[in-house]
Design an enzyme around this catalytic site. Structure first.
Site, PDB file in Angstrom:
ATOM      1  N   GLU A 243      -9.931  20.063 -38.113  1.00 42.56           N
ATOM      2  CA  GLU A 243      -8.752  19.577 -37.387  1.00 42.56           C
ATOM      3  C   GLU A 243      -7.510  20.387 -37.762  1.00 42.56           C
ATOM      4  O   GLU A 243      -6.733  20.794 -36.886  1.00 42.56           O
ATOM      5  CB  GLU A 243      -8.544  18.079 -37.667  1.00 42.56           C
ATOM      6  CG  GLU A 243      -9.641  17.226 -37.029  1.00 42.56           C
ATOM      7  CD  GLU A 243      -9.484  15.731 -37.219  1.00 42.56           C
ATOM      8  OE1 GLU A 243     -10.146  14.971 -36.487  1.00 42.56           O
ATOM      9  OE2 GLU A 243      -8.716  15.306 -38.110  1.00 42.56           O
TER      10      GLU A 243
ATOM     11  N   TYR B 180     -14.262  17.093 -41.178  1.00 42.44           N
ATOM     12  CA  TYR B 180     -13.239  16.600 -40.244  1.00 42.44           C
ATOM     13  C   TYR B 180     -11.869  17.246 -40.479  1.00 42.44           C
ATOM     14  O   TYR B 180     -11.254  17.792 -39.567  1.00 42.44           O
ATOM     15  CB  TYR B 180     -13.043  15.097 -40.450  1.00 42.44           C
ATOM     16  CG  TYR B 180     -14.086  14.193 -39.858  1.00 42.44           C
ATOM     17  CD1 TYR B 180     -13.896  13.629 -38.606  1.00 42.44           C
ATOM     18  CD2 TYR B 180     -15.225  13.856 -40.567  1.00 42.44           C
ATOM     19  CE1 TYR B 180     -14.818  12.752 -38.066  1.00 42.44           C
ATOM     20  CE2 TYR B 180     -16.158  12.966 -40.038  1.00 42.44           C
ATOM     21  CZ  TYR B 180     -15.948  12.427 -38.794  1.00 42.44           C
ATOM     22  OH  TYR B 180     -16.864  11.565 -38.269  1.00 42.44           O
TER      23      TYR B 180
ATOM     24  N   CYS C 196      -4.460   6.086 -43.032  1.00 42.59           N
ATOM     25  CA  CYS C 196      -4.461   6.353 -41.590  1.00 42.59           C
ATOM     26  C   CYS C 196      -3.043   6.503 -41.043  1.00 42.59           C
ATOM     27  O   CYS C 196      -2.737   7.443 -40.317  1.00 42.59           O
ATOM     28  CB  CYS C 196      -5.197   5.241 -40.853  1.00 42.59           C
ATOM     29  SG  CYS C 196      -5.124   5.419 -39.072  1.00 42.59           S
TER      30      CYS C 196
ATOM     31  N   SER D 208      -5.301   0.063 -43.620  1.00 49.35           N
ATOM     32  CA  SER D 208      -5.785  -0.579 -42.391  1.00 49.35           C
ATOM     33  C   SER D 208      -6.609  -1.829 -42.689  1.00 49.35           C
ATOM     34  O   SER D 208      -6.400  -2.886 -42.086  1.00 49.35           O
ATOM     35  CB  SER D 208      -6.634   0.413 -41.601  1.00 49.35           C
ATOM     36  OG  SER D 208      -5.853   1.535 -41.265  1.00 49.35           O
TER      37      SER D 208
ATOM     38  N   CYS E 228      -4.849   9.768 -39.878  1.00 52.15           N
ATOM     39  CA  CYS E 228      -5.090   9.790 -38.423  1.00 52.15           C
ATOM     40  C   CYS E 228      -3.829   9.933 -37.571  1.00 52.15           C
ATOM     41  O   CYS E 228      -3.774  10.775 -36.669  1.00 52.15           O
ATOM     42  CB  CYS E 228      -5.781   8.504 -37.974  1.00 52.15           C
ATOM     43  SG  CYS E 228      -6.883   7.749 -39.147  1.00 52.15           S
TER      44      CYS E 228
ATOM     45  N   LYS F 142      -1.673  13.182 -38.153  1.00 54.21           N
ATOM     46  CA  LYS F 142      -2.552  14.304 -37.762  1.00 54.21           C
ATOM     47  C   LYS F 142      -2.663  14.430 -36.247  1.00 54.21           C
ATOM     48  O   LYS F 142      -2.524  15.511 -35.691  1.00 54.21           O
ATOM     49  CB  LYS F 142      -3.940  14.071 -38.394  1.00 54.21           C
ATOM     50  CG  LYS F 142      -5.044  15.075 -38.069  1.00 54.21           C
ATOM     51  CD  LYS F 142      -5.760  14.875 -36.775  1.00 54.21           C
ATOM     52  CE  LYS F 142      -6.270  13.504 -36.504  1.00 54.21           C
ATOM     53  NZ  LYS F 142      -7.420  13.079 -37.296  1.00 54.21           N
TER      54      LYS F 142
ATOM     55  N   ARG G  90     -21.116  18.971 -40.659  1.00 59.00           N
ATOM     56  CA  ARG G  90     -22.460  18.461 -40.933  1.00 59.00           C
ATOM     57  C   ARG G  90     -22.570  17.035 -40.395  1.00 59.00           C
ATOM     58  O   ARG G  90     -21.668  16.219 -40.554  1.00 59.00           O
ATOM     59  CB  ARG G  90     -22.679  18.453 -42.447  1.00 59.00           C
ATOM     60  CG  ARG G  90     -24.067  18.121 -42.885  1.00 59.00           C
ATOM     61  CD  ARG G  90     -24.126  17.963 -44.381  1.00 59.00           C
ATOM     62  NE  ARG G  90     -23.809  19.185 -45.113  1.00 59.00           N
ATOM     63  CZ  ARG G  90     -24.650  20.208 -45.257  1.00 59.00           C
ATOM     64  NH1 ARG G  90     -25.842  20.159 -44.710  1.00 59.00           N
ATOM     65  NH2 ARG G  90     -24.292  21.281 -45.934  1.00 59.00           N
TER      66      ARG G  90
ATOM     67  N   GLU H  46     -17.052  12.969 -14.763  1.00 57.31           N
ATOM     68  CA  GLU H  46     -18.151  12.822 -13.806  1.00 57.31           C
ATOM     69  C   GLU H  46     -19.413  13.526 -14.290  1.00 57.31           C
ATOM     70  O   GLU H  46     -20.527  13.191 -13.876  1.00 57.31           O
ATOM     71  CB  GLU H  46     -17.755  13.334 -12.420  1.00 57.31           C
ATOM     72  CG  GLU H  46     -17.578  14.840 -12.321  1.00 57.31           C
ATOM     73  CD  GLU H  46     -17.197  15.284 -10.898  1.00 57.31           C
ATOM     74  OE1 GLU H  46     -17.792  14.781  -9.932  1.00 57.31           O
ATOM     75  OE2 GLU H  46     -16.287  16.139 -10.778  1.00 57.31           O
TER      76      GLU H  46
ATOM     77  N   HIS I 109     -14.754  12.069  -8.685  1.00 53.32           N
ATOM     78  CA  HIS I 109     -14.535  13.492  -8.475  1.00 53.32           C
ATOM     79  C   HIS I 109     -13.104  13.796  -8.051  1.00 53.32           C
ATOM     80  O   HIS I 109     -12.549  13.038  -7.265  1.00 53.32           O
ATOM     81  CB  HIS I 109     -15.516  13.969  -7.394  1.00 53.32           C
ATOM     82  CG  HIS I 109     -15.444  15.436  -7.121  1.00 53.32           C
ATOM     83  ND1 HIS I 109     -16.001  16.360  -7.985  1.00 53.32           N
ATOM     84  CD2 HIS I 109     -14.900  16.117  -6.098  1.00 53.32           C
ATOM     85  CE1 HIS I 109     -15.782  17.572  -7.489  1.00 53.32           C
ATOM     86  NE2 HIS I 109     -15.121  17.453  -6.353  1.00 53.32           N
TER      87      HIS I 109
HETATM   88  P1  NDP Z   1     -15.922  15.669 -44.870  1.00 54.04           P
HETATM   89  O1  NDP Z   1     -16.874  14.830 -45.599  1.00 54.04           O
HETATM   90  O2  NDP Z   1     -15.781  15.500 -43.407  1.00 54.04           O
HETATM   91  O3  NDP Z   1     -16.256  17.202 -45.127  1.00 54.04           O
HETATM   92  C1  NDP Z   1     -16.311  17.711 -46.423  1.00 54.04           C
HETATM   93  C2  NDP Z   1     -16.494  19.208 -46.368  1.00 54.04           C
HETATM   94  O4  NDP Z   1     -16.306  19.736 -47.658  1.00 54.04           O
HETATM   95  C3  NDP Z   1     -17.856  19.627 -45.900  1.00 54.04           C
HETATM   96  O5  NDP Z   1     -17.729  20.784 -45.135  1.00 54.04           O
HETATM   97  C4  NDP Z   1     -18.592  19.894 -47.215  1.00 54.04           C
HETATM   98  O6  NDP Z   1     -19.516  20.948 -47.126  1.00 54.04           O
HETATM   99  C5  NDP Z   1     -17.485  20.382 -48.114  1.00 54.04           C
HETATM  100  N1  NDP Z   1     -17.643  19.991 -49.513  1.00 54.04           N
HETATM  101  C6  NDP Z   1     -17.955  18.779 -49.981  1.00 54.04           C
HETATM  102  N2  NDP Z   1     -17.949  18.775 -51.318  1.00 54.04           N
HETATM  103  C7  NDP Z   1     -17.626  20.026 -51.707  1.00 54.04           C
HETATM  104  C8  NDP Z   1     -17.448  20.646 -52.953  1.00 54.04           C
HETATM  105  N3  NDP Z   1     -17.600  19.979 -54.091  1.00 54.04           N
HETATM  106  N4  NDP Z   1     -17.113  21.952 -52.983  1.00 54.04           N
HETATM  107  C9  NDP Z   1     -16.952  22.640 -51.841  1.00 54.04           C
HETATM  108  N5  NDP Z   1     -17.102  22.095 -50.626  1.00 54.04           N
HETATM  109  C10 NDP Z   1     -17.429  20.805 -50.549  1.00 54.04           C
HETATM  110  O7  NDP Z   1     -14.530  15.456 -45.639  1.00 54.04           O
HETATM  111  P2  NDP Z   1     -13.023  15.618 -45.203  1.00 54.04           P
HETATM  112  O8  NDP Z   1     -12.278  15.816 -46.464  1.00 54.04           O
HETATM  113  O9  NDP Z   1     -12.859  16.600 -44.107  1.00 54.04           O
HETATM  114  O10 NDP Z   1     -12.685  14.171 -44.614  1.00 54.04           O
HETATM  115  C11 NDP Z   1     -12.857  13.020 -45.429  1.00 54.04           C
HETATM  116  C12 NDP Z   1     -13.224  11.840 -44.584  1.00 54.04           C
HETATM  117  O11 NDP Z   1     -12.090  11.411 -43.846  1.00 54.04           O
HETATM  118  C13 NDP Z   1     -14.282  12.138 -43.543  1.00 54.04           C
HETATM  119  O12 NDP Z   1     -15.567  11.944 -44.045  1.00 54.04           O
HETATM  120  C14 NDP Z   1     -13.967  11.166 -42.447  1.00 54.04           C
HETATM  121  O13 NDP Z   1     -14.687   9.986 -42.655  1.00 54.04           O
HETATM  122  C15 NDP Z   1     -12.486  10.886 -42.597  1.00 54.04           C
HETATM  123  N6  NDP Z   1     -11.735  11.567 -41.531  1.00 54.04           N
HETATM  124  C16 NDP Z   1     -11.981  11.203 -40.228  1.00 54.04           C
HETATM  125  C17 NDP Z   1     -11.318  11.822 -39.205  1.00 54.04           C
HETATM  126  C18 NDP Z   1     -11.624  11.421 -37.811  1.00 54.04           C
HETATM  127  O14 NDP Z   1     -12.241  10.371 -37.605  1.00 54.04           O
HETATM  128  N7  NDP Z   1     -11.286  12.232 -36.785  1.00 54.04           N
HETATM  129  C19 NDP Z   1     -10.309  12.854 -39.438  1.00 54.04           C
HETATM  130  C20 NDP Z   1     -10.137  13.183 -40.837  1.00 54.04           C
HETATM  131  C21 NDP Z   1     -10.830  12.539 -41.833  1.00 54.04           C
HETATM  132  P3  NDP Z   1     -21.018  20.801 -46.581  1.00 54.04           P
HETATM  133  O15 NDP Z   1     -20.974  20.081 -45.273  1.00 54.04           O
HETATM  134  O16 NDP Z   1     -21.467  22.187 -46.463  1.00 54.04           O
HETATM  135  O17 NDP Z   1     -21.735  20.014 -47.616  1.00 54.04           O
END
Ligand code: NDP
Length: 448
Positions: free
Chosen positions: A182, A178, A43, A15, A48, A51, A205, A442, A437
């Site tokens: 999803e 994310y 993406c 992108s 995106c 998905k 988080r 709303e 409405h």
């Molecule tokens: P995220 O950063 O959203 O989430 C990562 C998850 O993995 C968290 O639950 C985290 O746990 C856990 N985690 C991180 N490191 C470890 C590890 N070493 N061992 C075990 N668990 C771990 O990452 P995603 O892979 O889901 O997505 C990547 C990025 O892609 C996102 O940050 C987002 O920016 C983008 N994305 C955006 C979307 C959208 O806009 N709708 C859709 C999909 C992706 P904890 O929180 O407990 O630390």
């Protein structure tokens, strides 16, 4: 005659890279781009877009159930994964062609191979060809992190999930961000038994706690299981192909697919960035200034590879700003404040601005307004899923600091409301607006 082959050489046609390349070309630059996978990037090709199509496809399961309650007879409804998968992949092909045509239409030369940096103004293609450019843009994105798990070779990431040969009956997803929530929604709606395991005790988080709780309750009621503080210890493939997964503190679980969604890391390994003295951050991301310039004056970087905000529209803005700055004579920075975001979970979440916890830390007096309602769309639904909208307001000025929503179409509604939040409007401005409405939206002007 320029002393360089190109004014701009872009590495990575996702992108950010595509936007930067075509705008630079529109400003009159001679541009080339190298892409080692497919034009379109994460993406379009494996993120995106496909998905969201899967989210739409899976949602019909609930819609068909609801339809019966609205009087429709749905006989012989069946789901075929291969049909949906192939339609989605065909649309990805269509978009790849559209992106390619955009580059071609702007006269951007394309090299469908890997390029690495050999110096401040030079790159080498995988085929061995050396090229020079006045500026180099690195927009190589990020790549899924695969934790060091015993048996990780049996696990897949979001790169592979769109190509599954069949719909798995049992899926285990590691991570609760994310991608995890999803895909938990997609597979669960399609009838798979889904277990989400995470290292901590939270999902999503960074999002407001009330919404995270609501999503957790909604998904639990749909049958998604969670194992918190319980990351995978090992994955063993049994002779019949079933995967036996041991997670911390629990009995092993047997599944057909293990999806790892534990974040994405900047794609900088082996790119030769050290040849131009480019500084990287602790996560391997390229360090850049407010104009996306790296520590090397002729090399810039935009998008996920800089790990600023890993969102497509942000990468696009960064690409545009880079091209306008370097080739358009208009130095442009990005405003990273008040960026709306959405999670296409089921139900979806959308948010902009501060969460309640952040606002309480940053402001003296915070007032919270909310609306907890049953969407009319769900009136005849078998599941009693309620929507929740929450507004965080600076009590002194009335200014809206944050808006958080979970419920049907929340992302569609929030995009419009985010304009108001970005513009610094107040709760009184929302109150002064007459409700539309009957609608879910709303509730935005009816919060108490
Ligand atoms: P995220 O950063 O959203 O989430 C990562 C998850 O993995 C968290 O639950 C985290 O746990 C856990 N985690 C991180 N490191 C470890 C590890 N070493 N061992 C075990 N668990 C771990 O990452 P995603 O892979 O889901 O997505 C990547 C990025 O892609 C996102 O940050 C987002 O920016 C983008 N994305 C955006 C979307 C959208 O806009 N709708 C859709 C999909 C992706 P904890 O929180 O407990 O630390």
């Amino acid at each position: 005659m320029s002393e360089f082959d190109y004014d701009l050489f872009t590495i990575g046609a996702g992108s950010g890279g595509v936007r930067a390349s075509r705008i630079a070309a529109a400003h009159g630059a001679k541009v080339a781009v190298a892409e080692e996978h497919r034009i379109g990037g994460t993406c379009v090709i494996r993120g995106c877009v496909p998905k969201k199509l899967l989210v739409y496809g899976s949602h019909f399961a609930h819609d068909l159930n609801d339809a019966a309650n609205f009087g429709w007879t749905i006989e012989g409804a069946r789901f075929d994964w291969v049909t949906m998968r192939d339609h989605v992949l065909a649309d990805v092909d269509r978009l790849e062609i559209a992106y390619t045509n955009t580059l071609e239409g702007h006269g951007v030369e394309r090299f469908l191979e890997r390029a690495t940096v050999t110096g401040p103004n030079s790159v080498r293609l995988a085929s061995g060809r050396e090229l020079t450019a006045k500026y180099i843009l690195v927009s190589t994105g990020a790549w899924p992190v695969m934790p060091d798990i015993d048996g990780s070779e049996h696990c897949i990431t979001s790169n592979e999930v769109f190509h599954l040969p069949e719909l798995p009956k049992r899926v285990l997803i590691q991570g609760a961000g994310y991608i995890a929530v999803e895909f938990a929604g997609i597979f669960s709606s399609l009838g798979a038994q889904v277990t989400v395991v995470n290292r901590s005790d939270v999902i999503l988080r960074g999002y407001d706690e009330s919404l995270r709780d609501r999503l957790l309750q909604a998904t639990l009621s749909k049958g998604i299981e969670y194992r918190f503080m319980s990351p995978i210890e090992k994955v063993v493939k049994q002779p019949d192909g079933v995967l036996e997964v041991t997670t911390k503190g629990h009995e092993p679980i047997h599944v057909d697919v293990v999806l790892i969604a534990t974040g994405r890391q900047a794609n900088t390994a082996g790119l030769g960035l050290e040849n131009a003295g480019i500084e990287l951050g602790s996560q391997g991301e390229i360090q850049v200034d407010e104009y996306s310039k790296s520590s090397c004056d002729s090399i810039y970087a935009v998008g996920d590879v800089t790990n600023r905000v890993q969102l497509t529209p942000v990468a696009i803005r960064e690409g545009q700003a880079f091209a306008d700055t370097v080739f358009g004579g208009t130095p442009t920075t990005i405003d990273y404040g008040t960026i709306p975001s959405a999670v296409f979970s089921q139900p979806p979440i959308a948010a902009v601005g501060l969460t309640e916890a952040e606002a309480r830390q940053q402001c003296a007096e915070v007032r919270i307004y909310s609306s907890d309602f049953r969407p009319m769309r769900n009136t005849f639904s078998d599941h009693i899923e309620r929507g929740l909208y929450k507004m965080i307001v600076d009590d002194e000025t009335g200014k809206i600091l944050g808006l958080h929503m979970i419920g049907p179409d929340a992302p569609e509604i929030l995009q419009a409301a985010a304009i108001a939040v970005k513009a610094g409007l107040t709760k009184a401005d929302f109150d002064a607006t007459v409700a539309l409405h009957p609608s879910m939206a709303e509730e935005l002007v009816l919060m108490r």
